[in-house]
Design a protein around this motif. Structure first.
Motif, mmCIF file in Angstrom:
data_model
loop_
_atom_site.group_PDB
_atom_site.id
_atom_site.type_symbol
_atom_site.label_atom_id
_atom_site.label_comp_id
_atom_site.label_asym_id
_atom_site.label_seq_id
_atom_site.Cartn_x
_atom_site.Cartn_y
_atom_site.Cartn_z
ATOM 1 N N TYR A 63 0.847 -1.188 0.000
ATOM 2 C CA TYR A 63 0.000 0.000 0.000
ATOM 3 C C TYR A 63 0.884 1.240 0.000
ATOM 4 C CZ TYR A 63 -3.854 -3.135 0.990
ATOM 5 O OH TYR A 63 -4.791 -4.131 0.900
ATOM 6 N N VAL A 64 0.509 2.236 -0.806
ATOM 7 C CA VAL A 64 1.290 3.466 -0.943
ATOM 8 C C VAL A 64 0.401 4.688 -0.775
ATOM 9 C CG1 VAL A 64 3.060 2.453 -2.436
ATOM 10 C CG2 VAL A 64 1.024 3.444 -3.458
ATOM 11 N N ASN A 65 1.038 5.830 -0.452
ATOM 12 C CA ASN A 65 0.306 7.088 -0.384
ATOM 13 C C ASN A 65 0.327 7.748 -1.757
ATOM 14 O OD1 ASN A 65 3.004 7.860 -0.365
ATOM 15 N ND2 ASN A 65 2.756 9.402 1.221
ATOM 16 N N GLU A 66 -0.396 8.861 -1.905
ATOM 17 C CA GLU A 66 -0.521 9.531 -3.197
ATOM 18 C C GLU A 66 0.816 9.960 -3.777
ATOM 19 O OE1 GLU A 66 -3.190 12.759 -2.400
ATOM 20 O OE2 GLU A 66 -4.915 11.596 -3.066
ATOM 21 N N SER A 67 1.709 10.461 -2.934
ATOM 22 C CA SER A 67 3.000 10.965 -3.413
ATOM 23 C C SER A 67 4.054 9.860 -3.540
ATOM 24 C CB SER A 67 3.508 12.079 -2.511
ATOM 25 O OG SER A 67 3.658 11.587 -1.190
ATOM 26 N N ASP A 68 3.678 8.607 -3.214
ATOM 27 C CA ASP A 68 4.569 7.452 -3.329
ATOM 28 C C ASP A 68 5.819 7.589 -2.460
ATOM 29 O OD1 ASP A 68 4.837 4.874 -4.342
ATOM 30 O OD2 ASP A 68 6.132 5.519 -5.978
ATOM 31 N N THR A 69 5.690 8.263 -1.315
ATOM 32 C CA THR A 69 6.810 8.389 -0.385
ATOM 33 C C THR A 69 6.709 7.385 0.757
ATOM 34 O OG1 THR A 69 5.633 10.092 0.868
ATOM 35 C CG2 THR A 69 7.155 10.845 -0.861
ATOM 36 N N LEU A 70 5.526 6.792 0.935
ATOM 37 C CA LEU A 70 5.310 5.784 1.968
ATOM 38 C C LEU A 70 4.850 4.505 1.296
ATOM 39 C CD1 LEU A 70 4.891 4.848 4.960
ATOM 40 C CD2 LEU A 70 2.533 5.607 4.695
ATOM 41 N N GLU A 71 5.459 3.389 1.697
ATOM 42 C CA GLU A 71 5.047 2.082 1.198
ATOM 43 C C GLU A 71 5.066 1.110 2.368
ATOM 44 O OE1 GLU A 71 6.617 -1.373 -1.869
ATOM 45 O OE2 GLU A 71 7.140 0.715 -2.263
ATOM 46 N N VAL A 72 3.963 0.388 2.551
ATOM 47 C CA VAL A 72 3.880 -0.618 3.602
ATOM 48 C C VAL A 72 3.425 -1.940 2.985
ATOM 49 C CG1 VAL A 72 3.431 1.014 5.480
ATOM 50 C CG2 VAL A 72 1.509 0.006 4.267
ATOM 51 N N LEU A 73 3.847 -3.040 3.583
ATOM 52 C CA LEU A 73 3.475 -4.377 3.146
ATOM 53 C C LEU A 73 2.583 -4.988 4.217
ATOM 54 C CD1 LEU A 73 3.792 -6.937 1.358
ATOM 55 C CD2 LEU A 73 5.828 -7.469 2.730
ATOM 56 N N CYS A 74 1.402 -5.431 3.819
ATOM 57 C CA CYS A 74 0.468 -6.033 4.774
ATOM 58 C C CYS A 74 0.911 -7.456 5.092
ATOM 59 C CB CYS A 74 -0.944 -6.032 4.189
ATOM 60 S SG CYS A 74 -2.146 -6.816 5.273
ATOM 61 N N THR A 75 1.125 -7.747 6.385
ATOM 62 C CA THR A 75 1.544 -9.085 6.815
ATOM 63 C C THR A 75 0.431 -9.832 7.533
ATOM 64 O OG1 THR A 75 2.465 -8.201 8.869
ATOM 65 C CG2 THR A 75 3.971 -8.429 6.981
ATOM 66 N N SER A 76 -0.655 -9.140 7.851
ATOM 67 C CA SER A 76 -1.826 -9.764 8.452
ATOM 68 C C SER A 76 -3.053 -8.961 8.007
ATOM 69 C CB SER A 76 -1.716 -9.762 9.980
ATOM 70 O OG SER A 76 -2.838 -10.396 10.560
ATOM 71 N N PRO A 77 -4.045 -9.611 7.369
ATOM 72 C CA PRO A 77 -5.191 -8.892 6.822
ATOM 73 C C PRO A 77 -6.185 -8.479 7.899
ATOM 74 C CG PRO A 77 -5.514 -11.231 6.538
ATOM 75 C CD PRO A 77 -4.139 -11.049 7.148
ATOM 76 N N GLY A 78 -7.102 -7.614 7.514
ATOM 77 C CA GLY A 78 -8.141 -7.188 8.447
ATOM 78 C C GLY A 78 -9.177 -6.304 7.789
ATOM 79 N N VAL A 79 -10.120 -5.823 8.592
ATOM 80 C CA VAL A 79 -11.237 -5.037 8.071
ATOM 81 C C VAL A 79 -10.967 -3.543 8.095
ATOM 82 C CG1 VAL A 79 -12.949 -6.797 8.637
ATOM 83 C CG2 VAL A 79 -12.385 -5.051 10.327
ATOM 84 N N GLY A 80 -9.893 -3.099 8.706
ATOM 85 C CA GLY A 80 -9.583 -1.674 8.768
ATOM 86 C C GLY A 80 -8.916 -1.177 7.494
ATOM 87 N N GLU A 81 -9.194 0.087 7.132
ATOM 88 C CA GLU A 81 -8.577 0.701 5.963
ATOM 89 C C GLU A 81 -7.355 1.492 6.407
ATOM 90 O OE1 GLU A 81 -10.053 3.205 2.143
ATOM 91 O OE2 GLU A 81 -10.693 3.982 4.082
ATOM 92 N N LEU A 82 -6.245 1.312 5.677
ATOM 93 C CA LEU A 82 -5.011 2.031 5.993
ATOM 94 C C LEU A 82 -5.088 3.459 5.473
ATOM 95 C CD1 LEU A 82 -2.417 -0.714 5.018
ATOM 96 C CD2 LEU A 82 -3.029 0.016 7.325
ATOM 97 N N SER A 83 -4.585 4.403 6.276
ATOM 98 C CA SER A 83 -4.529 5.797 5.843
ATOM 99 C C SER A 83 -3.262 6.440 6.397
ATOM 100 C CB SER A 83 -5.763 6.567 6.316
ATOM 101 O OG SER A 83 -5.810 6.608 7.729
ATOM 102 N N TYR A 84 -2.813 7.482 5.698
ATOM 103 C CA TYR A 84 -1.636 8.225 6.120
ATOM 104 C C TYR A 84 -1.996 9.689 6.101
ATOM 105 C CZ TYR A 84 3.236 9.757 6.377
ATOM 106 O OH TYR A 84 4.415 10.340 6.764
ATOM 107 N N ASP A 85 -1.915 10.316 7.244
ATOM 108 C CA ASP A 85 -2.289 11.729 7.391
ATOM 109 C C ASP A 85 -3.740 11.953 6.976
ATOM 110 O OD1 ASP A 85 -1.729 14.268 8.277
ATOM 111 O OD2 ASP A 85 -0.878 14.941 6.373
ATOM 112 N N GLY A 86 -4.601 10.974 7.277
ATOM 113 C CA GLY A 86 -6.029 11.087 6.997
ATOM 114 C C GLY A 86 -6.442 10.742 5.579
ATOM 115 N N VAL A 87 -5.475 10.422 4.710
ATOM 116 C CA VAL A 87 -5.771 10.089 3.315
ATOM 117 C C VAL A 87 -5.593 8.577 3.124
ATOM 118 C CG1 VAL A 87 -5.126 10.492 0.913
ATOM 119 C CG2 VAL A 87 -4.960 12.354 2.578
ATOM 120 N N PRO A 88 -6.614 7.876 2.594
ATOM 121 C CA PRO A 88 -6.507 6.424 2.406
ATOM 122 C C PRO A 88 -5.337 6.034 1.497
ATOM 123 C CG PRO A 88 -8.768 7.142 2.130
ATOM 124 C CD PRO A 88 -7.926 8.381 2.211
#
Length: 102
Positions: free
Chosen positions: A64-89
């Motif tokens: 998962y990445v942010n709009e500016s492609d400066t943050l990237e995370v890899l999901c290692t355990s799934p779930g029902v929550g949506e990831l966001s960075y600084d309030g932006v999905p």
């Protein structure tokens, strides 16, 4: 005030079973990485069970990445929550097209 994200850091949702590993962190890093609206916390202990959970929003193995492609995370355990960075999905990172081999 939040602590800056670091590559390799493992984070867990405070509300659901989502866990991620930070692959790339922004240089400023002062914004908050959240899941389901709550800030993520350092992951501790064993991996949570996802048996019987339906309607997964964050999927294991996806980046998962942010709009500016400066943050990237890899999901290692799934779930029902949506990831966001600084309030932006965050969005699922698109696969790169391989070069044609003629």
């Amino acid at each position: 005030m939040s602590t800056p994200l670091r590559a390799g850091e493992q984070l867990a949702s405070a509300d659901c079973t989502v866990r991620v590993v930070v692959v790339r962190a922004p240089a400023d890093g002062e914004a908050v990485l959240a899941c389901g609206g709550s800030p993520m916390v350092p992951a501790t202990g064993g991996r949570p069970s996802t048996a019987g959970i339906t309607g997964l929003v964050t999927l294991i193995g996806k980046r998962y990445v942010n709009e500016s492609d400066t943050l990237e995370v890899l999901c290692t355990s799934p779930g029902v929550g949506e990831l966001s960075y600084d309030g932006v999905p965050l969005t699922v990172k698109a696969a790169k097209a391989l070069p044609a081999s003629d």
